[in-house]
Design an enzyme around this catalytic site. Structure first.
Site, PDB file in Angstrom:
ATOM      1  N   TYR A 196     -12.072  13.623  -2.950  1.00  0.00           N
ATOM      2  CA  TYR A 196     -11.042  13.423  -3.912  1.00  0.00           C
ATOM      3  C   TYR A 196     -10.729  14.444  -4.522  1.00  0.00           C
ATOM      4  O   TYR A 196      -9.573  14.548  -4.912  1.00  0.00           O
ATOM      5  CB  TYR A 196     -11.806  12.250  -4.779  1.00  0.00           C
ATOM      6  CG  TYR A 196     -11.163  11.878  -5.993  1.00  0.00           C
ATOM      7  CD1 TYR A 196     -10.222  10.800  -6.086  1.00  0.00           C
ATOM      8  CD2 TYR A 196     -11.373  12.615  -7.304  1.00  0.00           C
ATOM      9  CE1 TYR A 196      -9.716  10.375  -7.151  1.00  0.00           C
ATOM     10  CE2 TYR A 196     -10.767  12.050  -8.296  1.00  0.00           C
ATOM     11  CZ  TYR A 196      -9.844  11.178  -8.246  1.00  0.00           C
ATOM     12  OH  TYR A 196      -9.252  10.629  -9.556  1.00  0.00           O
TER      13      TYR A 196
ATOM     14  N   ASP B 235       0.820  -1.144  -0.013  1.00  0.00           N
ATOM     15  CA  ASP B 235       0.110   0.007  -0.216  1.00  0.00           C
ATOM     16  C   ASP B 235       0.847   1.200  -0.002  1.00  0.00           C
ATOM     17  O   ASP B 235       1.700   1.544   0.931  1.00  0.00           O
ATOM     18  CB  ASP B 235      -1.129  -0.108   1.392  1.00  0.00           C
ATOM     19  CG  ASP B 235      -1.938   0.965   1.321  1.00  0.00           C
ATOM     20  OD1 ASP B 235      -1.603   2.220   0.921  1.00  0.00           O
ATOM     21  OD2 ASP B 235      -2.974   0.737   1.867  1.00  0.00           O
TER      22      ASP B 235
ATOM     23  N   SER C 138      -7.055  14.876 -11.760  1.00  0.00           N
ATOM     24  CA  SER C 138      -8.318  14.692 -12.384  1.00  0.00           C
ATOM     25  C   SER C 138      -9.015  16.104 -12.516  1.00  0.00           C
ATOM     26  O   SER C 138      -8.418  17.037 -11.719  1.00  0.00           O
ATOM     27  CB  SER C 138      -9.020  14.015 -11.091  1.00  0.00           C
ATOM     28  OG  SER C 138     -10.478  14.278 -11.355  1.00  0.00           O
TER      29      SER C 138
ATOM     30  N   LYS D 184      -6.853  15.974  -5.135  1.00  0.00           N
ATOM     31  CA  LYS D 184      -6.149  16.124  -6.166  1.00  0.00           C
ATOM     32  C   LYS D 184      -5.593  17.444  -6.360  1.00  0.00           C
ATOM     33  O   LYS D 184      -4.833  17.715  -7.147  1.00  0.00           O
ATOM     34  CB  LYS D 184      -7.016  15.549  -7.391  1.00  0.00           C
ATOM     35  CG  LYS D 184      -7.475  14.107  -7.460  1.00  0.00           C
ATOM     36  CD  LYS D 184      -6.156  13.223  -7.847  1.00  0.00           C
ATOM     37  CE  LYS D 184      -6.379  11.870  -8.004  1.00  0.00           C
ATOM     38  NZ  LYS D 184      -5.176  10.972  -8.126  1.00  0.00           N
TER      39      LYS D 184
END
Ligand SMILES: NC(=O)c1ccc[n+]([C@@H]2O[C@H](COP(=O)([O-])OP(=O)(O)OC[C@H]3O[C@@H](n4cnc5c(N)ncnc54)[C@H](OP(=O)(O)O)[C@@H]3O)[C@@H](O)[C@H]2O)c1
Length: 232
Positions: A149, A56, A136, A153
């Site tokens: 998220y 991870d 993104s 980003k």
């Protein structure tokens, strides 16, 4: 032989990029948490040597293993921070966003790329290499539900921009691939038919263009890069 480390390479964009770089003869260091899918990816590659490191990216021990793999290879020409965590699905509004889930998104999408970059920087500086942080459009567009998220980003974009200012000897790109038909995209749109989204393989030429042309460091989207590829 050029050496690349790609995180999150067992499916989706990371796997598609690994396939293409392997075919070009690059030596690869790849990671993902799922051992079986990563092994299958490695078996499917037909090119240069590949080292698979299961783990991870948010784990310091795993990142130390990745750094050891770089040292074993003896050089690094490209780091692609591609592995990412979307957060809960469906994505909650910020008003209700569980803070432990938000911390996990930031851990994987911001802190892990910074930490891995710190370990890789001496090698990238030595080779005059390339850093690509996969971002993104949610970093720059305020979509309802994408606050966790998307803000992570956005932080990654700024990290990339500051690294570019601080590290003139390497190229630092934030790269927005656009919508792709992947597991993460399906997770972002649970229950929706995403079969009209392009396959991740369609985005790889844009990434290769960055490597081949090495434009000045900044944020790029696959659509602007693909437009210039097609214009040639
Ligand atoms: N798909 C889209 O429409 C879209 C749009 C814009 C941006 N992006 C960005 O594109 C990149 C690739 O996304 P994708 O759609 O190709 O995703 P994907 O198909 O879900 O693949 C994600 C990859 O990352 C690995 N991964 C996830 N969490 C990890 C962790 N904590 N540590 C190590 N590996 C991890 C996964 O394997 P394991 O689960 O086994 O670890 C898998 O190999 C991401 O940065 C994403 O934010 C995607």
């Amino acid at each position: 032989m050029s050496v690349a480390l790609i995180t999150g390479a067992s499916r989706g964009l990371g796997q598609a990029l690994a396939r293409e770089l392997s075919a070009r003869g690059w030596s690869l260091i790849l990671d993902a948490r799922g051992a079986d899918a990563l092994d299958q990816t490695v078996s499917s590659l037909r090119g240069g040597p590949v080292v698979a490191v299961v783990g991870d990216v948010s784990s310091p021990d795993h990142r130390a293993e990745l750094a050891a793999a770089i040292a074993q290879a003896g050089r690094l020409d490209l780091l692609v921070n591609n592995a990412s965590h979307l957060g809960p699905s469906p994505q909650p509004q910020l008003a209700d966003y569980p803070l432990d889930e938000l911390a996990r998104v930031y851990e994987v999408d911001v802190l892990a790329p910074v930490a891995l970059t710190q370990l890789a920087l001496p090698w990238l500086a030595a080779s005059g290499g390339v850093l690509i942080n996969v971002t993104s459009d949610a970093a720059v567009q305020a979509y309802e539900g994408w606050g966790g998220y998307g803000s992570a980003k956005a932080a990654l974009d700024q990290v990339t921009a500051v690294l570019a200012a601080e590290q003139p000897g390497i190229a630092c790109y934030a790269f927005d691939p656009g919508d792709m038909r992947t597991q993460m995209h399906q997770q972002a749109f649970p229950g929706e038919d995403i079969s009209d989204r392009p396959e991740p393989e369609t985005v790889v030429p844009a990434l290769l263009q960055l490597l081949d042309d090495r434009p000045p460091s900044r944020r790029f989207s696959s659509t602007e890069l693909c437009a210039t590829v097609h214009a040639r």
